[in-house]
Design a protein around this motif. Sequence first.
Motif, short mmCIF file in Angstrom:
data_model
loop_
_atom_site.label_atom_id
_atom_site.label_comp_id
_atom_site.label_asym_id
_atom_site.label_seq_id
_atom_site.Cartn_x
_atom_site.Cartn_y
_atom_site.Cartn_z
N THR A 105 -1.94 0.08 1.41
CA THR A 105 -2.86 -1.04 0.59
C THR A 105 -2.08 -2.22 0.18
O THR A 105 -2.72 -3.21 0.59
CB THR A 105 -3.39 -0.50 -0.74
OG1 THR A 105 -4.39 0.63 -0.61
CG2 THR A 105 -4.12 -1.46 -1.30
N ALA A 106 -0.83 -1.87 -0.13
CA ALA A 106 -0.02 -3.14 -0.33
C ALA A 106 0.15 -4.09 1.02
O ALA A 106 0.30 -5.28 0.90
CB ALA A 106 1.30 -2.88 -1.04
N ASP B 200 -3.71 -10.05 4.52
CA ASP B 200 -4.87 -10.79 4.02
C ASP B 200 -4.26 -12.30 3.51
O ASP B 200 -4.98 -13.20 3.77
CB ASP B 200 -5.76 -9.99 3.11
CG ASP B 200 -6.93 -10.94 2.90
OD1 ASP B 200 -7.66 -11.46 3.62
OD2 ASP B 200 -7.03 -11.50 1.67
N GLN B 201 -3.09 -12.06 2.69
CA GLN B 201 -2.49 -13.29 2.17
C GLN B 201 -1.89 -14.26 3.17
O GLN B 201 -1.64 -15.38 2.95
CB GLN B 201 -1.56 -12.89 1.15
CG GLN B 201 -2.19 -12.37 -0.29
CD GLN B 201 -1.18 -11.81 -1.29
OE1 GLN B 201 -0.38 -10.88 -0.87
NE2 GLN B 201 -1.02 -12.73 -2.23
N GLN C 298 -3.10 -5.90 1.93
CA GLN C 298 -3.23 -6.94 1.04
C GLN C 298 -2.51 -8.18 1.41
O GLN C 298 -2.85 -9.59 1.51
CB GLN C 298 -2.93 -6.81 -0.39
CG GLN C 298 -4.06 -5.68 -0.82
CD GLN C 298 -3.56 -5.14 -2.13
OE1 GLN C 298 -2.60 -5.36 -2.73
NE2 GLN C 298 -4.67 -4.69 -2.98
#
Length: 338
Positions: free
Chosen positions: A204-205, A211-212, A208
């Motif tokens: 998940t990290a 996406d950033q 994310q």
Amino acid sequence: MMMKKSYMPLLTACVMVAFLLLTACSSSSKSSSESSSSPSATPTASASTAKASFPRTIASGDGKQVTIAKKPEKVALVHWGLTEDFLSFEVPSIAVALPFTEKQSQMGSELYKPYTSKYKDITIVGENTEVNLEKLLQYAPDLIIAGTETNKKVADQLSKIAPTVFLDETKMDVWNDWPGVMTKFGEMLGQEDLAKQAIEKFTTAFAQAKDQLKGVEGTVAYAQVREKNMWLQGTKYAGHYYEPLGLKPPEQANGEGAELSLEGLTKINPDYIFLGYFNYTDKSLPALADEWEKTDVWKSLKAVKANHVYKMDGSIAYGFGPISRLYGVNAIVSALKK
């Protein structure tokens, strides 16, 4: 009429008691149902692992079937490259082999502290491929975890000390498939749920982070900075910092990468450069990049002109396992996020 009058209070009382009992049971049942369906009542990893069934038989990478009689309380991991994969699990006592000396390792660092602080004790039983069999025997583990290739020299001796499960390094890429390694650990320890939770946390990290980093254009080069050498990190060993983050490697970074010269770096001329220093925490030690930064050739690089050169701890970022890679991802996101 007199008889009806004398029995009515008793009949009423009985009805009231029955009603109250029925209400109490209904309330209790409802409360129990609500409790079991509420998020706070969901079994934790500790609760589920406590119920794990033993004995259990595990298929070992050396072709044997290994029976683990009871839930392991003392586990020795003698494969030096898999410590990070192991630190998410709940075992009272562990023994590990380290890549370097204990002083050079990350075991006592703030990065590892959230993982290592939960263990009653941690014993060091080797460095790199060398296992200290005497210390391992003295530690008296319930279970030993090893690699078929990394620990080939001592395979027979390990099995004589305690039940030993080998990861088949000819079939599993233990250096990059950390989810697969953690799944196997969960199977051995009866902590399958905990393995799933840890894998989900790290994946998940990474998602994310990708996406950033949307909108980052151009090529990104990761360099390993040593005292007298600099290496371009290739996609074979640092691939998790490229495509999974949506970042583009230079053509020369496809595969294993290569040793860099300053002139060679000018030919690559990436838009972004990450310098992973192995003297990051001890600036008194020399680093080749310190010399390069003084030259006009270095100053002519696109990344240098655009102020797109970033420094990070290479001894962590280029390590194996999810903890190091999460450190690297966080460093990359911090530098590049728009």
